[in-house]
Design a protein around this motif. Structure first.
Motif, PDB file in Angstrom:
ATOM      1  N   LEU A 137      -8.317  37.342 -14.486  1.00 44.55           N
ATOM      2  CA  LEU A 137      -7.128  37.562 -13.661  1.00 44.55           C
ATOM      3  C   LEU A 137      -7.519  37.953 -12.237  1.00 44.55           C
ATOM      4  O   LEU A 137      -6.870  37.530 -11.269  1.00 44.55           O
ATOM      5  N   ALA A 138      -8.563  38.757 -12.098  1.00 45.68           N
ATOM      6  CA  ALA A 138      -9.013  39.147 -10.764  1.00 45.68           C
ATOM      7  C   ALA A 138      -9.509  37.931  -9.986  1.00 45.68           C
ATOM      8  O   ALA A 138      -9.280  37.818  -8.770  1.00 45.68           O
ATOM      9  N   ARG A 139     -10.181  37.014 -10.670  1.00 50.25           N
ATOM     10  CA  ARG A 139     -10.633  35.780 -10.005  1.00 50.25           C
ATOM     11  C   ARG A 139      -9.429  34.939  -9.567  1.00 50.25           C
ATOM     12  O   ARG A 139      -9.408  34.391  -8.458  1.00 50.25           O
ATOM     13  N   LEU A 140      -8.436  34.810 -10.440  1.00 47.81           N
ATOM     14  CA  LEU A 140      -7.242  34.052 -10.084  1.00 47.81           C
ATOM     15  C   LEU A 140      -6.511  34.695  -8.914  1.00 47.81           C
ATOM     16  O   LEU A 140      -6.009  34.009  -8.016  1.00 47.81           O
ATOM     17  N   LEU A 141      -6.473  36.018  -8.924  1.00 49.24           N
ATOM     18  CA  LEU A 141      -5.805  36.747  -7.851  1.00 49.24           C
ATOM     19  C   LEU A 141      -6.524  36.532  -6.528  1.00 49.24           C
ATOM     20  O   LEU A 141      -5.891  36.319  -5.489  1.00 49.24           O
ATOM     21  N   THR A 142      -7.841  36.551  -6.557  1.00 50.94           N
ATOM     22  CA  THR A 142      -8.630  36.307  -5.345  1.00 50.94           C
ATOM     23  C   THR A 142      -8.415  34.889  -4.829  1.00 50.94           C
ATOM     24  O   THR A 142      -8.300  34.664  -3.616  1.00 50.94           O
ATOM     25  N   ALA A 143      -8.348  33.932  -5.763  1.00 48.10           N
ATOM     26  CA  ALA A 143      -8.114  32.542  -5.357  1.00 48.10           C
ATOM     27  C   ALA A 143      -6.694  32.349  -4.837  1.00 48.10           C
ATOM     28  O   ALA A 143      -6.459  31.556  -3.917  1.00 48.10           O
ATOM     29  N   LEU A 144      -5.735  33.073  -5.428  1.00 48.86           N
ATOM     30  CA  LEU A 144      -4.335  32.940  -5.024  1.00 48.86           C
ATOM     31  C   LEU A 144      -4.110  33.483  -3.617  1.00 48.86           C
ATOM     32  O   LEU A 144      -3.340  32.924  -2.835  1.00 48.86           O
TER      33      LEU A 144
END
Length: 417
Positions: A223-230
């Motif tokens: 989720l942290a990776r997705l948040l960073t990408a978002l």
């Protein structure tokens, strides 16, 4: 009969595992479709009951998550129909048509659903702690006890908070919809809090056989990776991901092969994931560059973790710098956990008596406080007092490896007294 029972038991185990690992994503997908959390929860629950009846008879489907998602969508249609009939409202054909979509969204869309629905739970009309509690319960699948442990409160208080926030959502008719792109930064701090709390829960379980819930930790990192990408231009998600990666890098060294706890100073640094640490350092530097070195709580916690990562040995750790960083963290975010970390760092830098003095200034005396106090007392040679303090720490519910570790310390000190 035994074989039937064994098959049912195996099916039940598989279903429980599917719900544990995939339940949050299934719920997130359905909430996006129906726009109603309570309806989605009821539909997923009914789909799970159907699986318990159907799978032992017809076999486990090739894709259990897709089966539950599709079944839950059908259950939602039935629930909507019953509600329309009960209230005398006419059906909205478009709503039912959307629910009849035959296939669940692809994997990448499911991930996006879940993260964006955490944003949804973090609606600015709700108080910050309530946003985190709601998201942890509904979309991350944490129990009330786990949420209470993360929020440093009681299980009863957490249950009341969750009830109140659901009532407020219903009363104020706060919509469960994916926020617009422009709304995401406003909710970012609360969302980061949810992801961090999820990782914290997995990093050290509150009870049970295992010290670490690996799946929960990996989910938080995902989720942290997705948040960073978002939100690639936001420094906070980068710092959060850096912090989680620093912690993940040390996971393999936290336990021995037979499951015994290994303290940070005794860990085999050759087992630390240096690639993850390098990525974390790069993320932290990018995050600090974006804020011109004015650190937020995640940046400070990541910077503390970085000090351990860059030290070749435990003896080379720059504890004075860690004391300084904890001091800044206490100014920015004065939590009991930060105060305990500061006390430990002071003890390493200035000696156990200085650490004990720091502990005495902390009002929150939970099991961690007593365990740290015990270790510092033992360093001063006061083994009887250390034993008494460690016994106090055992009053709490603990994961079995941690309990065994603390009992072993008591046994060791008894021999030295």
């Amino acid at each position: 009969m035994t074989r039937v029972n064994d098959g049912a038991r195996e099916t039940g185990t598989l279903l429980a595992e599917t719900v544990r690992l995939e339940g949050a994503r299934i719920l997130a997908t359905l909430v996006r479709t129906v726009g109603d959390l309570r309806l989605a929860e009821d539909a997923v629950q009914e789909a799970t009951i159907s699986a318990l009846r159907d799978w032992p008879v017809h076999g486990v489907p090739d894709s259990p998550r897709a089966w539950i998602t599709t079944t839950a969508r059908h259950k939602a249609i039935d629930l909507l129909r019953r509600e329309r009939l009960r209230t005398g409202k006419e059906r909205e054909g478009v709503e039912l048509m959307e629910l009849r979509a035959p296939d669940p969204p692809p994997e990448s869309r499911v991930r996006d659903d879940q993260l964006r629905l955490i944003f949804t739970c973090c609606h600015p009309a709700l108080e910050p702690v309530s946003r985190i509690a709601l998201a942890l319960r509904t979309l991350c699948g944490l129990s009330t006890a786990q949420i209470a442990a993360v929020l440093l409160t009681t299980e009863a208080a957490t249950a009341k908070r969750l009830t109140r926030v659901r009532q407020k959502i219903a009363r104020a008719k706060i919509p469960y919809r994916t926020p617009d792109e422009a709304e995401l930064p406003v909710r970012l701090t609360a969302v980061c809090g949810v992801v961090h709390a999820l990782y914290t829960t997995g990093h050290t379980a509150i009870a049970g056989r295992d010290l670490v819930d690996v799946d929960m930790c990996l989910e938080a990192v995902r989720l942290a990776r997705l948040l960073t990408a978002l939100l690639p231009d936001e420094p906070q998600p980068q710092a959060l991901l850096a912090l989680l990666l620093f912690s993940e890098a040390r996971r393999a060294a936290r336990l021995t092969a037979d499951g015994r706890v290994v303290l940070l100073a005794d860990q085999d640094r050759g087992r630390w994931d240096r690639q993850a640490e390098a990525e974390a350092l790069a993320l932290l530097n990018r995050s600090l560059h974006r804020t011109e070195a004015i650190a937020d709580p995640y940046q400070l916690q990541a910077a503390i973790a970085a000090q351990h990562a860059i030290a070749p040995t435990a003896a080379d750790t720059d504890w004075r710098e860690i004391v300084r960083l904890y001091g800044l963290l206490l100014q920015v975010q004065p939590t009991p956990a930060a105060a305990l970390g500061h006390a430990v760092a002071v003890a390493e830098d200035r000696g156990p008596e200085a650490g004990l003095a720091e502990l005495d200034a902390i009002a929150e005396q939970d099991h961690r406080w007593w365990a740290i106090r015990a270790e510092l007392l033992a360093r001063t040679g006061r083994f009887e007092a250390a034993t008494a303090a460690m016994r106090r720490s055992l009053d709490a519910t603990l994961p079995e490896p941690e309990r065994v570790h603390r009992i072993s310390r008591i046994t060791r000190w008894a021999d030295m007294d």
